[in-house]
Design an enzyme around this catalytic site. Structure first.
Site, PDB file in Angstrom:
ATOM      1  N   ASN A 150       0.812  -1.234   0.000  1.00  0.00           N
ATOM      2  CA  ASN A 150       0.000   0.000   0.000  1.00  0.00           C
ATOM      3  C   ASN A 150       0.838   1.274   0.000  1.00  0.00           C
ATOM      4  O   ASN A 150       0.457   2.275  -0.614  1.00  0.00           O
ATOM      5  CB  ASN A 150      -0.988  -0.022   1.165  1.00  0.00           C
ATOM      6  CG  ASN A 150      -0.320  -0.066   2.508  1.00  0.00           C
ATOM      7  OD1 ASN A 150       0.657  -0.789   2.705  1.00  0.00           O
ATOM      8  ND2 ASN A 150      -0.809   0.708   3.438  1.00  0.00           N
ATOM      9  N   GLU A 248       3.615  -5.583  12.244  1.00  0.00           N
ATOM     10  CA  GLU A 248       2.690  -4.458  12.066  1.00  0.00           C
ATOM     11  C   GLU A 248       1.580  -4.944  11.156  1.00  0.00           C
ATOM     12  O   GLU A 248       1.811  -5.173   9.967  1.00  0.00           O
ATOM     13  CB  GLU A 248       3.422  -3.266  11.417  1.00  0.00           C
ATOM     14  CG  GLU A 248       4.549  -2.696  12.252  1.00  0.00           C
ATOM     15  CD  GLU A 248       4.073  -2.084  13.556  1.00  0.00           C
ATOM     16  OE1 GLU A 248       2.890  -1.694  13.649  1.00  0.00           O
ATOM     17  OE2 GLU A 248       4.881  -2.011  14.488  1.00  0.00           O
ATOM     18  N   CYS A 282      -3.126   1.496   6.339  1.00  0.00           N
ATOM     19  CA  CYS A 282      -3.525   0.737   7.525  1.00  0.00           C
ATOM     20  C   CYS A 282      -4.130   1.648   8.590  1.00  0.00           C
ATOM     21  O   CYS A 282      -4.845   1.187   9.464  1.00  0.00           O
ATOM     22  CB  CYS A 282      -2.310   0.011   8.085  1.00  0.00           C
ATOM     23  SG  CYS A 282      -0.947   1.137   8.407  1.00  0.00           S
ATOM     24  N   GLU A 461       7.410   0.203  16.054  1.00  0.00           N
ATOM     25  CA  GLU A 461       8.447   0.769  15.192  1.00  0.00           C
ATOM     26  C   GLU A 461       8.619   2.239  15.573  1.00  0.00           C
ATOM     27  O   GLU A 461       7.943   2.756  16.437  1.00  0.00           O
ATOM     28  CB  GLU A 461       8.021   0.638  13.724  1.00  0.00           C
ATOM     29  CG  GLU A 461       7.860  -0.808  13.286  1.00  0.00           C
ATOM     30  CD  GLU A 461       7.585  -0.948  11.793  1.00  0.00           C
ATOM     31  OE1 GLU A 461       6.750  -0.185  11.261  1.00  0.00           O
ATOM     32  OE2 GLU A 461       8.214  -1.810  11.165  1.00  0.00           O
TER      33      GLU A 461
END
Ligand code: NAD
Length: 480
Positions: A150, A248, A282, A461
């Site tokens: 994405n 993630e 996301c 992260e």
């Protein structure tokens, strides 16, 4: 037709098995390039190169490592327009978005971690007068980095940059659906003089290349961004091997609009947060909860704004919604619109395949959909769609909205719109998400912890969190 190659041991190479896969342009539906359909043998070669390059890269003074990464950042900036055009063509996203967001952020990722490592420090603990402990943070070895389609170069570099900055070498795999800018990055690394083997990029399918990276005995850390099911599969392989894991994963993010919000500022951002990148981020807010007194006003203004989003050729300046990434994904998203109807939802606008005139007539376009009248527990409101579909749900008070917002298995991000600062903090504390934005969305500071709760992921992260993940903390105790 352009042919992509793997980047192993500092050079571009064909896949060892000699097999190739097609790369599509979502805006036209046509095949425009081929990428290596690599096998575990290619991963082996990449892991070997990375293992051999590790001692020298890890021992290199941080300043010198930083200089290598800054040169890569500079090249990405110099090639911004070409890279943005490549990203837009490969993914379907508006060129304007790739130029203003994706590519600048990829450069920033390298710059941020190249300089962060120069300021990194570790702890010391004095045990009264008896001993002194100090913590060494040492690179782990070869890191495996696997990323989705994405935000292709943006997320690929978000993993690679901290891994390299911390002194690891890397075997990386971009999504096979959007491999182009990762391939361009290989050439940038060669031109920037990155030592051979420090970064290796292997293209191919998840089930082949991704799985081989995950299972490789010489790759002790895996940083993955992608779907929750894939994350679970990776964990099943990596956990019994005691690898370090950062996951993630997916999201189903709530947007909470209270009646006292700054309406105009809220509306602009909530449209963007639902439909940026065709809803394929996301962090997109796909479930919009509106306090009941504001519901109708919001709904009418929101639908007007969404209807005005122009769907079409990603290269056109006025395009707000490009193509979704693949035909399969288009069918999945349209399937969810059909499901929403079955579940009793009323589609207020969009949710149809669009066939723009001209070169994009066979592209994979969907008009952005807004749906109301669905219960919060239905599948449409519980499962990740990851496309241009947003649902509207009225609520009565904080408890009501928190129960609905927290009802999904996901817990990535949320945004809250209110002028009441006390309420904003209270609601933020009770939302089960790794990230909460108050009166904003996707306002990113790269120093902050980034990641999700529940089935949205494991680990964080960003900033020191990323540098901590990519290093092994070791305590040295010295008796005084
Ligand atoms: P995906 O899980 O299908 O693929 C992601 C990557 O994993 C790809 O490179 C793929 O080839 C690889 N892969 C697939 N199967 C594998 C396997 N068995 N072993 C190892 N690797 C494998 O996800 P996608 O469709 O590319 O991306 C969309 C998903 O990513 C959505 O769920 C979205 O929410 C999530 N995402 C999360 C974040 C975040 O920061 N939390 C960011 C972006 C996207």
């Amino acid at each position: 037709m352009e042919q992509l190659q793997n980047y192993i041991q500092g050079a571009l190479s064909d896949p060892l098995g000699g097999a190739w896969m097609p790369v599509h342009e979502p805006a036209t539906g046509a095949v425009y390039a081929r990428l290596p359909d690599s096998t575990p043998a290619d991963v082996d070669a990449a892991a070997k190169a990375a293992r051999e390059a590790f001692p020298a890269w890890a021992a290199m003074p941080a300043e010198e490592r930083a200089r290598h990464l800054l040169r890569i950042a500079d090249s990405i900036e110099e090639q911004r327009d070409d890279l943005a055009a490549a990203e837009s063509r490969d993914n379907g996203k508006p060129l304007q978005l790739a130029t203003s967001v994706d590519i600048p952020r990829a450069a920033k990722n390298f710059r941020f971690f190249a300089t962060a490592i120069l300021h990194a420090s570790s702890e010391a603990h004095a045990t009264d007068t008896e001993a002194i402990n100090y913590t060494l943070r040492q690179p782990i070895g070869v890191a495996g980095c696997i990323s989705p389609w994405n935000l292709p170069l943006y997320l690929f570099t978000w993993k690679i940059a901290p891994a390299l900055a911390a002194g690891n070498t890397v075997v990386a795999k971009p999504s096979e659906i959007t491999p182009m800018t990762a391939f361009r990055l290989s050439q940038i690394c060669i031109d920037a003089g990155l030592p051979p083997g420090v970064l290796n990029i292997v293209h191919g399918r998840g089930a082949e290349v991704g799985a081989a990276i995950t299972a490789h005995p010489d790759i002790p850390a895996i940083s993955f961004t992608g779907g929750t099911q894939t994350g679970a599969q990776i964990a099943r392989t990596a956990a019994p091997m005691f690898k370090k894991l950062s996951l993630e994963l997916g999201g189903k993010n709530p947007t909470l609009v209270f009646a006292d919000c700054d309406f105009d500022a809220m509306l602009d951002t909530v449209v963007r947060s639902a439909f940026s990148n065709q809803g394929e981020i996301c962090l997109c807010g796909s479930r919009i909860f509106i306090e009941r007194p504001l519901y109708e006003t919001f709904r009418d203004a929101f639908v007007d704004r969404v209807r005005a989003l122009r769907v079409g050729d990603p290269l056109d300046e006025g395009t707000a919604q490009g193509a979704v990434v693949s035909e399969e994904h288009m069918q999945k998203v349209l399937g969810y619109v059909a499901l929403a109807r079955e579940e009793g939802g009323r589609v207020l606008c969009g949710g149809e395949r669009v066939r723009p005139e001209g070169r994009c007539a066979d592209g994979w376009f969907i008009s952005p959909a807004v749906i109301e009248d669905l219960p919060f527990q239905c599948r449409t409101n519980q499962e990740e769609i990851f496309g241009p579909v947003a649902t509207l749900l009225p609520f009565d008070g904080e408890e009501d909205v928190l129960a609905m917002a927290n009802s999904t298995p996901y817990g990535l991000a949320a945004s809250v719109w209110t002028q009441d600062i006390t309420r904003a903090h209270r609601v933020a504390a009770h939302l089960q998400t790794g990230i909460v934005w108050i009166n904003c969305w996707m306002l990113r500071d790269l120093r902050t912890p980034f990641g999700g709760m529940k089935q949205s992921g494991v680990g964080r992260e960003g900033g020191w969190e990323a540098l901590r993940f990519f290093t092994e903390a070791r305590n040295i105790c010295v008796k005084l």
